[in-house]
Design a protein around this motif. Structure first.
Motif, PDB file in Angstrom:
ATOM      1  N   SER A   8       0.836  -1.209   0.000  1.00  0.00           N
ATOM      2  CA  SER A   8       0.000   0.000   0.000  1.00  0.00           C
ATOM      3  C   SER A   8       0.868   1.254   0.000  1.00  0.00           C
ATOM      4  CB  SER A   8      -0.875  -0.028   1.263  1.00  0.00           C
ATOM      5  OG  SER A   8      -1.648   1.135   1.365  1.00  0.00           O
ATOM      6  N   ILE A  10       1.761   4.173   2.297  1.00  0.00           N
ATOM      7  CA  ILE A  10       1.723   4.287   3.768  1.00  0.00           C
ATOM      8  C   ILE A  10       0.882   5.482   4.225  1.00  0.00           C
ATOM      9  CG2 ILE A  10       3.773   5.720   4.223  1.00  0.00           C
ATOM     10  CD1 ILE A  10       4.536   3.506   6.323  1.00  0.00           C
ATOM     11  N   ALA A  22      13.237   9.282   6.523  1.00  0.00           N
ATOM     12  CA  ALA A  22      13.625  10.679   6.310  1.00  0.00           C
ATOM     13  C   ALA A  22      15.108  10.787   5.964  1.00  0.00           C
ATOM     14  CB  ALA A  22      13.319  11.470   7.591  1.00  0.00           C
ATOM     15  N   GLY A  28      12.314  17.104   4.681  1.00  0.00           N
ATOM     16  CA  GLY A  28      11.581  16.538   3.558  1.00  0.00           C
ATOM     17  C   GLY A  28      12.502  16.109   2.433  1.00  0.00           C
ATOM     18  N   GLY A  29      11.917  15.399   1.473  1.00  0.00           N
ATOM     19  CA  GLY A  29      12.683  14.880   0.349  1.00  0.00           C
ATOM     20  C   GLY A  29      11.727  14.247  -0.630  1.00  0.00           C
ATOM     21  N   SER A  30      12.194  13.234  -1.340  1.00  0.00           N
ATOM     22  CA  SER A  30      11.279  12.556  -2.264  1.00  0.00           C
ATOM     23  C   SER A  30      10.873  11.211  -1.667  1.00  0.00           C
ATOM     24  CB  SER A  30      11.943  12.418  -3.636  1.00  0.00           C
ATOM     25  OG  SER A  30      13.191  11.798  -3.502  1.00  0.00           O
ATOM     26  N   GLY A  31      10.472  10.255  -2.484  1.00  0.00           N
ATOM     27  CA  GLY A  31      10.076   8.934  -1.994  1.00  0.00           C
ATOM     28  C   GLY A  31       8.973   9.016  -0.950  1.00  0.00           C
ATOM     29  N   PRO A 117       7.593   1.817   6.548  1.00  0.00           N
ATOM     30  CA  PRO A 117       7.960   1.588   5.143  1.00  0.00           C
ATOM     31  C   PRO A 117       9.240   0.752   5.125  1.00  0.00           C
ATOM     32  CG  PRO A 117       8.805   3.711   5.833  1.00  0.00           C
ATOM     33  CD  PRO A 117       8.132   3.105   7.057  1.00  0.00           C
ATOM     34  N   ILE A 119      12.498   0.944   5.005  1.00  0.00           N
ATOM     35  CA  ILE A 119      13.506   2.008   5.174  1.00  0.00           C
ATOM     36  C   ILE A 119      14.799   1.700   4.411  1.00  0.00           C
ATOM     37  CG2 ILE A 119      14.912   3.252   6.898  1.00  0.00           C
ATOM     38  CD1 ILE A 119      12.687   2.360   8.967  1.00  0.00           C
ATOM     39  N   GLY A 122      14.918   2.425  -1.056  1.00  0.00           N
ATOM     40  CA  GLY A 122      14.624   3.206  -2.260  1.00  0.00           C
ATOM     41  C   GLY A 122      15.867   3.962  -2.680  1.00  0.00           C
ATOM     42  N   ILE A 123      15.822   5.260  -2.496  1.00  0.00           N
ATOM     43  CA  ILE A 123      16.920   6.139  -2.902  1.00  0.00           C
ATOM     44  C   ILE A 123      18.243   5.748  -2.222  1.00  0.00           C
ATOM     45  CG2 ILE A 123      17.701   8.553  -2.710  1.00  0.00           C
ATOM     46  CD1 ILE A 123      14.542   9.159  -3.005  1.00  0.00           C
ATOM     47  N   TYR A 124      18.172   5.223  -1.007  1.00  0.00           N
ATOM     48  CA  TYR A 124      19.390   4.873  -0.265  1.00  0.00           C
ATOM     49  C   TYR A 124      19.966   3.501  -0.638  1.00  0.00           C
ATOM     50  CZ  TYR A 124      19.126   9.058   2.717  1.00  0.00           C
ATOM     51  OH  TYR A 124      19.121  10.352   3.191  1.00  0.00           O
ATOM     52  N   VAL A 154       4.609  -1.913   5.569  1.00  0.00           N
ATOM     53  CA  VAL A 154       3.884  -1.445   4.387  1.00  0.00           C
ATOM     54  C   VAL A 154       4.853  -1.414   3.202  1.00  0.00           C
ATOM     55  CG1 VAL A 154       2.505   0.406   3.395  1.00  0.00           C
ATOM     56  CG2 VAL A 154       2.393  -0.040   5.850  1.00  0.00           C
ATOM     57  N   ASP A 157       6.508  -1.332  -3.301  1.00  0.00           N
ATOM     58  CA  ASP A 157       6.821  -2.026  -4.550  1.00  0.00           C
ATOM     59  C   ASP A 157       6.585  -3.529  -4.371  1.00  0.00           C
ATOM     60  OD1 ASP A 157       9.855  -3.145  -3.911  1.00  0.00           O
ATOM     61  OD2 ASP A 157       9.466  -1.193  -3.003  1.00  0.00           O
ATOM     62  N   ASN A 160       9.438  -5.835  -2.801  1.00  0.00           N
ATOM     63  CA  ASN A 160       9.486  -5.894  -1.335  1.00  0.00           C
ATOM     64  C   ASN A 160       8.321  -6.695  -0.769  1.00  0.00           C
ATOM     65  OD1 ASN A 160      11.667  -4.696   0.179  1.00  0.00           O
ATOM     66  ND2 ASN A 160      11.136  -2.737  -0.759  1.00  0.00           N
TER      67      ASN A 160
END
Ligand code: AR6
Length: 176
Positions: A8, A10, A22, A28-31, A117, A119, A122-124, A154, A157, A160
């Protein structure tokens, strides 16, 4: 404590606390971070700025708690995952610390239900399988506390989601 796995967004989940993946700035950021701030509104950013003014940046592995603004939750717990960047045991420990420190804050704030989520995946760029194993193992270490009754992983993709389901199926139960 029950553990559930769902696929879902989140920001659509109704729980006491939603966890944010974060960055150290807390601004803030993306994702998932972007999604939480967008839907939660400016109250969350304001609360993050107040924390920044008091304590400065949030270090990797640490967590802070704020209002959930317009989200259907009481709190957002912001934690800063490690960037994989070739990995190593230190990175794995830091990811585990994210789950540990978030759960400690949840317990301190009498949170009954919490949604995480995936953690750092994604970006990391943390490898999803290693991250999932760390997440599940760390959350299970809280099985004897009596405040948090439900933890929801949660997954956004499908990779995951399938991975978490496989890991839980291999253990033959998803409830502890
Ligand atoms: N709901 C649930 N999960 C989500 C959502 C959503 N709406 N959107 C993405 N995900 P990421 P990180 C999943 O990149 O790797 C931000 O810019 C996504 O599929 O959000 O910890 C921060 O400010 C992935 O599995 O976080 C930091 O700079 C997981 O959330 C940086 O990204 C984490 O992906 C943090 O990187």
């Amino acid at each position: 404590m029950k553990i559930r796995v769902i696929q879902s967004d989140i920001t659509a989940i109704k729980v006491d606390a939603i966890v944010n993946a974060a960055n150290s700035s807390l601004l803030g950021g993306s994702g998932v971070d972007g999604a939480i701030h967008r839907k939660g509104g400016s109250e969350i950013l304001k609360a993050c700025q107040e924390i920044r003014n008091k304590q400065g940046k949030c270090n990797v592995g640490e967590a802070v708690i704020t209002t959930a603004g317009n989200l259907d939750a009481r709190y957002v717990i912001h934690t800063v995952g490690p960037v994989w960047n070739h990995g190593g045991i230190e990175k794995e420990k830091l990811l585990s610390e994210c789950y540990n420190n978030t759960m400690d804050l949840a317990i301190e704030n009498n949170v009954k239900s919490i949604a995480f989520p995936n953690i750092s995946t994604g970006i990391y760029k943390f490898p999803k399988e290693i991250a999932a194993q760390i997440a599940i193992q760390t959350i299970k270490s809280f099985k004897n506390q009596e405040i948090v009754k439900e933890v929801i992983f949660v997954c956004f993709d499908t990779e995951n989601f399938e991975l978490y389901n496989r890991l839980f199926k291999n253990e033959n139960n998803n409830v502890i």
